[in-house]
Design a protein around this motif. Structure first.
Motif, PDB file in Angstrom:
ATOM      1  N   LYS A 161      37.988 -27.277  -0.205  1.00 32.30           N
ATOM      2  CA  LYS A 161      37.725 -26.604  -1.476  1.00 32.30           C
ATOM      3  C   LYS A 161      38.886 -26.748  -2.448  1.00 32.30           C
ATOM      4  O   LYS A 161      38.683 -26.798  -3.663  1.00 32.30           O
ATOM      5  CB  LYS A 161      37.416 -25.127  -1.234  1.00 32.30           C
ATOM      6  N   LEU A 191      38.430 -28.588  -6.022  1.00 32.19           N
ATOM      7  CA  LEU A 191      38.638 -27.874  -7.282  1.00 32.19           C
ATOM      8  C   LEU A 191      39.661 -28.602  -8.162  1.00 32.19           C
ATOM      9  O   LEU A 191      39.511 -28.648  -9.382  1.00 32.19           O
ATOM     10  CB  LEU A 191      39.096 -26.442  -7.009  1.00 32.19           C
ATOM     11  N   LEU A 223      31.333 -24.642 -10.570  1.00 30.03           N
ATOM     12  CA  LEU A 223      32.024 -23.415 -10.170  1.00 30.03           C
ATOM     13  C   LEU A 223      31.014 -22.364  -9.720  1.00 30.03           C
ATOM     14  O   LEU A 223      31.228 -21.665  -8.718  1.00 30.03           O
ATOM     15  CB  LEU A 223      32.877 -22.883 -11.320  1.00 30.03           C
ATOM     16  N   ARG A 275      29.542 -23.190  -6.326  1.00 30.45           N
ATOM     17  CA  ARG A 275      30.480 -23.039  -5.209  1.00 30.45           C
ATOM     18  C   ARG A 275      30.996 -21.612  -5.050  1.00 30.45           C
ATOM     19  O   ARG A 275      31.830 -21.344  -4.186  1.00 30.45           O
ATOM     20  CB  ARG A 275      31.659 -23.995  -5.404  1.00 30.45           C
ATOM     21  N   ASN A 321      32.862 -19.909  -7.177  1.00 31.58           N
ATOM     22  CA  ASN A 321      34.175 -19.674  -7.798  1.00 31.58           C
ATOM     23  C   ASN A 321      33.941 -18.945  -9.119  1.00 31.58           C
ATOM     24  O   ASN A 321      34.093 -19.494 -10.209  1.00 31.58           O
ATOM     25  CB  ASN A 321      34.876 -21.015  -8.034  1.00 31.58           C
ATOM     26  N   TYR A 322      33.569 -17.672  -8.991  1.00 34.61           N
ATOM     27  CA  TYR A 322      33.026 -16.943 -10.131  1.00 34.61           C
ATOM     28  C   TYR A 322      34.071 -16.538 -11.158  1.00 34.61           C
ATOM     29  O   TYR A 322      33.757 -16.441 -12.347  1.00 34.61           O
ATOM     30  CB  TYR A 322      32.268 -15.712  -9.632  1.00 34.61           C
ATOM     31  N   LYS A 372      36.696 -18.233 -12.205  1.00 34.11           N
ATOM     32  CA  LYS A 372      36.918 -19.361 -13.113  1.00 34.11           C
ATOM     33  C   LYS A 372      35.662 -19.686 -13.925  1.00 34.11           C
ATOM     34  O   LYS A 372      35.742 -20.104 -15.076  1.00 34.11           O
ATOM     35  CB  LYS A 372      37.369 -20.600 -12.330  1.00 34.11           C
TER      36      LYS A 372
END
Length: 936
Positions: A685, A689, A713, A716, A718-719, A721
Motif C-alpha cells: 500500500k 500510494l 483513494l 482503497r 484512504n478516506y 486523503k
C-alpha cells in the motif's frame, strides 16, 4: 459532441520569465502548433520594468485546438495585462473572480466562440487557456507584467531568458531605459548586434530578425544614480500619490550564531527531480566549508516524511551525505502536512519547490527554517512564509549565486521598522516588522509634499536610519506605480490567502493584477459580457451600457437551483418504489431438434415460475439476511509497458522496474495509474500510494488528475486523503454540482454525515448557470438517493433543515453509480438482468423494476441504476464509451463504479471498481466493457 484537443506545455524559466513559449502536442511526431511571431518590448525606469510580450501561434493541423500552457514567473512578479485577438485585433482582458472566469470560459467554449483567460495556479505560475485555435489558423496573445529589478552595489540588473528558444520566423525585441545618465551595459546579447543608442532622455535598443534563433539570453546592467534613494510618484484621483522608492541602506552584515546540529529536509517528490540539484549541492558545499564539524539529521519528504537518518560532518567532509543525496530516487507527490519537528536540532535547511499537492502545511516550526529553492516554478510565498514565521531566511537560488546565497543564510535578517515621520503615509509595503533585502523597494500611498523622511531598519538589537528625500521625487503619471504597489500588497496578503481572500479579490479586480483569487478574461461578443455580468474593456463599454440600460432580458445569464426539480424527483422516486413490477409471462412453444442446443447458464432466460418464485422470496425477506453477492472485474491494462512487469512478483522489483522505465513514460498518466494498481494488488500500500500521488505532480490544479486520484483513494479506503483531494477540486470548481457531490461523499466516507448533509442541502439551493443546469440535468435523482441514505444510515443527524419534500425511505436491493473524471464526456451505464433484459439510456426501465437515471452526455456524470427487489440470477454491469474528450495531459477517461447491495436498508454493502478507457480494453461481445456482476 464537440471534440477538442488540448495542448499542454509547461514552460521552464532560468533566472527570470522566459519569453519564448512553446506549445507541444504530445503523441505527434511533428508539432502542429508553431510560434510564428514574437514581439517583446520592455520599458525600464530606475529599478522598475514593465514588459509586454506578443506571440502569434499557427495551427497547421486540420483540427480545432485549445491552447493551454503554464508560465512560471519570478518571485514577486504577477501578470497585469492580457489580450487576445478578436476578429483580427487585440482585445484587453478584464479582471473577474478566478472560479467565475473558469465557469464563464467553459460555458462559452461549448459554443465554439473565442474566450481566453489567464489565471494564477499553484505557486507563482500562470496558466492561459485559449479557444479555439482554428485549423490552419493563427491566434495572437499579449501578456504584460511588472517587475522590480535585482540590485547589486552599483547597478540594477535586467535579465530576459531565451533558454527555450527555437527558430522564430519573425522576431522583434525592443528595450527602452529612461533617465539613465550612463550607457547601459549588455553583458549577454541575443544576436551580438543588440546595442543602445541615446534618443532624447531614453536609451533605446532594438532588433528585427527573420528566421531567428537567439544565441544567448539578454542581460543588461544599468548604473545607479548616485543617491541613497529615488522616489517615483503617480497621482491618484483624490490628490494623493502612489509612491515607489529604492533605498540603499549600507547596513553592516551581522552574522547569526553557528549551529551545532541541523536538520536537512530534502523534498524528493517527483517534482524534486526538476530542481537544479547542482546549485543546491554547491550551496551545501559552501555551507559545510564554513560549518566543518556539525551533526546533521537528514529526512526525505515526498507524500510521506520518511525515517530520519543521522550523519556527522567532520573537517568539512560531507561526502557520505552527498552520496546519499546523489543516489536519491525522486517519486511521489508532496505532502507538507506530513512535516514534523525533529528533536535536538538548532535549525532546519528545507530544500523544496514549496508546492504541496497532497496535503496542507499545518506545522508551525519552533526552530528556524531556512527555505531553499532552485526551481522557477516554486511557491515562493509559502517558502518565504515558512522562513518568516520561524526566524529563518528564504534563499532563492534562481536569483542568487552560491556565495550570495551563503551570505543570505548567515546574516541576521534586516527588519524594516517603517518611517519615523509616518503621519501621512498609508498602506506601506513591505509591512513594518518584515525582513527585507538590501537595497529595498518601498511602496505606499502618501499625501503631497512629504519633504525629507527617515526610514528605520534594525539588525538584531541595533537600529539604522536612512534618509528618503521626497522633495526630489519624480511624478510619472504614465508609469504603473499603482500596479506595482497593488502587486506588492497582494503578494503580502497571499501569505495568508484564505484569511485575506476578499481583500485580494478586491485589489486584483481594481488594479487588474492576476492573483490566486482573480483571473483576467477576454470574451468575443458584447452580449456575453452583459449576460455574465462582466464589465467589458473600454472599447465595448458604450455598447455594453446601452444594452444593460435597455434590459434585454433574453441575453441575461440564466441561473437556477436544483430544488424544485428535486421535489419532483423525490415524488417520482417514491411512486416508482411503491409500484409492483412483474415480468410478463411468455408462452413456450416446442422446439425442433436443430434448435435444441442448450444456452449457457449466463445466457439462459429464467422461467416465469422461477421469476415469480424469486420475487415472492425476496419480497417476503424482511429479515436482515444478505443473499446477494457482488463480483467486480479488474479491468486490466493492455498497455505495452505492462509486459515488463509480468515476470516480477515482489513489489520492490516492480517498483524498481517502474523507476527504470519511467523516463520513457514520464507524462503518460496511464503509467502511474497502472503501476499503482499493480503494486496495490501485490499488497504494498505504501509504494502504491507513492506512485499514485505522483499524478498530482504532472500538472498544476488539474481537476481531471485529482479526480482520478480521489477515485483510487476511495476504492482503497484512504478516506482522509480522498477528503483533502475532493476539497481541493471544490475550491477550483465551486460552480460544478459534481465537485460538491464528490466532497459530500468523501465526508460520508470520513464518518461526517452531518457535514455531508449540509453540503447536499447547499448543493440543491445553490444557483448554477443555465449551461451547467442543462449539462447536469437529472443529477437530482442521484442526490435524493444519497441524502436519504444519510438519513437512513445515521439516525442522529439533524435533518430539521432538510425540506420534508426531499425525504423518502427508498431502500433498494441493487444500486450502481458510475462517475468519470472528464467534462464533455459521454459514458453509458448498462445493467443486464438475469432474464437478459438491458437497462440502458435507450431503455431506462425494465419489467422487473430496473430504473436508470438521466443519460449524461457532456459533464462528469453520474449515472445511476436502481432495482428495488432483485430476482434470482446474475446481473451484469457494463459501461460503454460513447464519446470522450481528447485531453492528452490528463490521460484517458477514468471511470469509478460504486456498486451497492441492499442500499439504505441496514445491510448495505459497497464495492468499487476504478479503470481507464482504452481502445484495447477487453470488451464483451456487444463491445461494452464488463465491470462487475451481482448474483442473487
Amino acid at each position: 459532441m464537440n471534440k477538442i484537443l488540448t495542448i499542454c506545455a509547461l514552460l521552464f524559466f532560468s533566472a527570470a520569465f522566459s519569453q519564448i513559449p512553446t506549445l507541444d502536442v504530445e503523441n505527434q511526431k511533428k508539432n502542429s502548433v508553431t510560434l510564428q511571431d514574437v514581439e517583446i518590448e520592455t520599458k525600464i525606469l530606475g529599478n522598475l520594468a514593465t514588459t509586454t510580450a506578443t506571440y502569434i501561434f499557427y495551427n497547421s493541423s486540420d483540427r480545432i485546438l485549445e491552447g493551454n500552457f503554464t508560465l512560471p514567473l519570478p518571485e514577486g512578479v504577477s501578470i497585469s495585462g492580457y489580450a487576445l485577438d478578436i476578429n483580427g485585433s487585440l482585445r484587453e482582458a478584464v479582471p473577474v473572480p478566478k472560479e467565475r472566469a473558469k465557469e464563464v470560459f467553459e460555458s462559452i467554449e461549448k459554443r465554439n466562440v473565442d474566450p481566453g483567460i489567464i489565471e494564477k495556479v499553484t505557486g507563482n505560475n500562470f496558466r492561459t487557456r485559449i479557444y479555439p485555435i482554428t485549423a490552419k489558423g493563427s491566434r495572437m496573445i499579449q501578456i504584460t507584467y511588472n517587475q522590480e529589478l535585482k540590485n547589486s552595489a552599483t547597478d540594477y540588473l535586467y535579465f530576459l531568458s531565451f533558454g527555450n528558444a527555437v527558430n522564430i520566423p519573425k522576431f522583434n525585441l525592443k528595450v527602452l531605459i529612461n533617465e539613465s545618465l550612463t550607457t547601459p551595459k549588455i553583458t549577454e546579447n541575443p544576436d551580438g548586434s543588440f546595442a543602445f543608442q541615446k534618443k532624447g532622455n531614453q536609451w533605446v535598443a532594438e532588433i528585427n530578425k527573420r528566421n531567428f534563433t537567439p544565441s544567448e539570453s539578454l542581460k543588461i546592467t544599468i548604473p545607479k544614480v548616485n543617491e541613497s534613494s529615488n522616489v517615483l510618484l503617480q497621482k491618484t484621483s483624490d490628490d494623493k500619490f502612489y509612491f515607489a522608492t529604492n533605498v540603499s541602506m549600507n547596513i553592516p552584515i551581522k552574522e547569526k550564531t553557528k549551529s551545532q546540529k541541523i536538520a536537512i529536509i530534502w523534498d524528493n517528490s517527483f517534482s524534486g527531480s526538476k530542481r537544479n540539484i547542482q546549485k543546491e549541492l554547491d550551496f551545501l558545499n559552501a555551507y559545510f566549508a564554513e560549518n566543518k564539524d556539525i551533526a546533521v539529521s537528514f529526512v526525505l519528504l515526498n507524500n510521506i516524511l520518511e525515517k530520519t537518518e543521522e550523519f556527522t560532518v567532520s573537517g568539512g567532509n560531507w561526502n557520505v551525505l552527498k552520496d546519499r543525496i546523489l543516489n536519491l530516487k525522486y517519486d511521489g507527490g508532496t505532502d507538507f502536512s506530513a512535516l514534523k519537528e525533529i528533536s535536538q536540532i538548532d535549525e532546519y535547511l528545507l530544500f523544496s519547490d514549496g508546492i504541496s499537492n497532497f496535503g496542507d502545511l499545518t506545522l508551525k516550526f519552533k526552530k528556524p527554517v531556512n527555505s531553499i529553492t532552485s526551481t522557477p516554478t516554486s511557491d515562493f510565498n509559502l517558502l518565504r512564509l515558512l522562513a518568516l514565521q520561524s526566524g529563518g531566511n528564504f534563499i532563492n537560488l534562481n536569483e542568487l549565486d552560491t556565495q550570495s546565497a551563503l551570505k543570505t543564510y548567515k546574516r541576521l535578517p534586516i527588519i524594516f521598522l517603517g518611517f519615523k515621520e509616518n503621519n501621512t503615509i498609508q498602506e506601506l509595503f513591505p509591512n513594518v516588522g518584515t525582513a527585507v533585502n538590501e537595497p529595498v523597494n518601498l511602496f505606499g500611498i502618501s499625501a503631497p509634499n512629504l519633504g525629507k523622511l527617515t526610514a528605520v531598519f534594525s539588525v538584531g538589537n541595533k537600529k539604522f536610519e536612512v534618509p528618503v528625500d521626497f522633495n526630489n521625487a519624480t511624478q510619472v503619471d504614465n508609469w504603473p506605480i499603482a500596479q506595482f504597489w497593488a502587486q506588492r500588497k497582494i503578494n503580502d496578503l497571499e501569505l495568508n490567502s484564505t484569511q485575506n481572500r476578499d481583500e485580494i479579490k478586491n485589489l486584483s479586480e481594481q488594479f487588474g493584477v492576476v492573483s490566486k483569487n482573480t483571473s483576467l478574461i477576454v470574451l468575443e461578443d458584447v452580449n456575453d459580457y452583459v449576460r455574465f455580468g462582466i464589465t467589458p474593456p473600454e472599447e465595448l463599454l458604450s455598447e455594453y451600457n446601452k444594452i444593460v440600460s435597455q434590459n434585454k432580458r433574453q441575453i441575461l445569464e440564466k441561473r437556477k437551483n436544483l430544488l424544485s426539480k428535486a421535489f419532483d424527483v423525490t415524488r417520482e422516486l417514491t411512486t416508482w418504489w411503491n409500484s409492483e413490477f412483474k415480468a410478463t409471462e411468455k408462452k413456450q412453444y416446442p422446439k425442433i431438434s436443430k434448435q435444441s442446443q442448450k444456452l449457457s447458464s449466463e445466457e439462459s432466460v429464467v422461467s416465469d415460475n422461477a421469476v415469480y418464485s424469486a420475487e415472492r422470496e425476496s419480497r417476503s425477506g424482511d429479515k436482515k439476511t444478505s443473499t446477494g453477492k457482488i463480483t467486480l472485474v479488474d479491468v486490466e491494462s493492455t498497455q505495452e509497458y505492462m509486459k515488463d512487469f509480468q515476470s516480477l512478483q515482489s513489489p520492490e522489483l516492480i517498483y524498481q522496474k517502474y523507476l527504470e522505465n519511467r523516463p520513457k513514460y514520464e507524462k503518460q498518466v496511464t503509467y502511474y495509474f497502472d503501476v499503482s494498481k499493480l503494486l496495490f494488488r501485490k499488497g504494498d500500500k505504501v509504494l502504491s500510494l507513492k506512485v499514485l500521488s505522483t499524478l498530482a505532480e504532472l500538472d498544476l490544479e488539474n481537476e481531471e488528475l485529482y479526480k482520478t486520484i480521489s477515485y483510487l483513494l476511495k476504492q482503497r479506503g484512504n478516506y482522509d486523503k480522498e477528503l483533502w483531494i475532493t476539497q481541493k477540486i471544490l475550491e477550483w470548481r465551486p460552480f460544478d454540482t459534481q465537485s460538491h457531490r464528490d466532497y459530500a461523499l468523501a465526508l460520508v466516507d470520513n464518518k461526517k454525515p452531518q457535514e455531508a448533509l449540509n453540503v447536499y442541502k447547499s448543493m440543491l439551493y445553490q444557483e448554477y448557470t443555465d449551461e451547467i443546469s442543462v449539462r447536469d440535468n437529472g443529477i437530482e435523482e442521484i442526490l435524493i438517493m444519497e441524502i436519504n441514505n444519510i438519513l437512513s444510515q445515521n439516525k442522529n443527524v439533524d435533518a430539521s433543515k432538510v425540506d420534508d419534500r426531499l425525504k423518502a425511505n427508498l431502500p433498494v436491493d441493487i444500486r450502481v453509480v458510475i462517475n468519470w473524471n472528464k467534462d464533455n464526456t459521454d459514458i453509458d451505464l448498462w445493467v443486464t438482468d438475469p432474464r437478459g433484459e438491458d437497462c440502458s439510456y435507450s431503455h431506462k426501465s425494465t419489467e422487473i423494476g430496473g430504473r436508470l437515471s438521466n443519460d449524461f452526455t457532456q459533464g462528469f456524470g453520474p449515472e445511476q441504476f436502481l432495482l428495488k427487489k432483485a430476482i434470482k440470477g446474475k446481473y451484469k454491469i457494463k459501461t460503454n464509451f460513447f464519446g470522450e474528450r481528447q485531453n492528452i495531459l490528463s490521460g484517458p477517461t477514468t471511470i469509478m463504479a460504486e456498486v451497492y447491495l441492499y442500499y439504505s436498508d441496514g445491510r448495505q454493502e459497497r464495492k468499487i471498481a476504478v479503470f481507464q478507457s482504452q481502445k484495447e480494453n477487453k470488451r464483451e461481445n456487444d463491445s461494452k466493457i464488463l465491470i462487475g456482476e451481482f448474483e442473487f
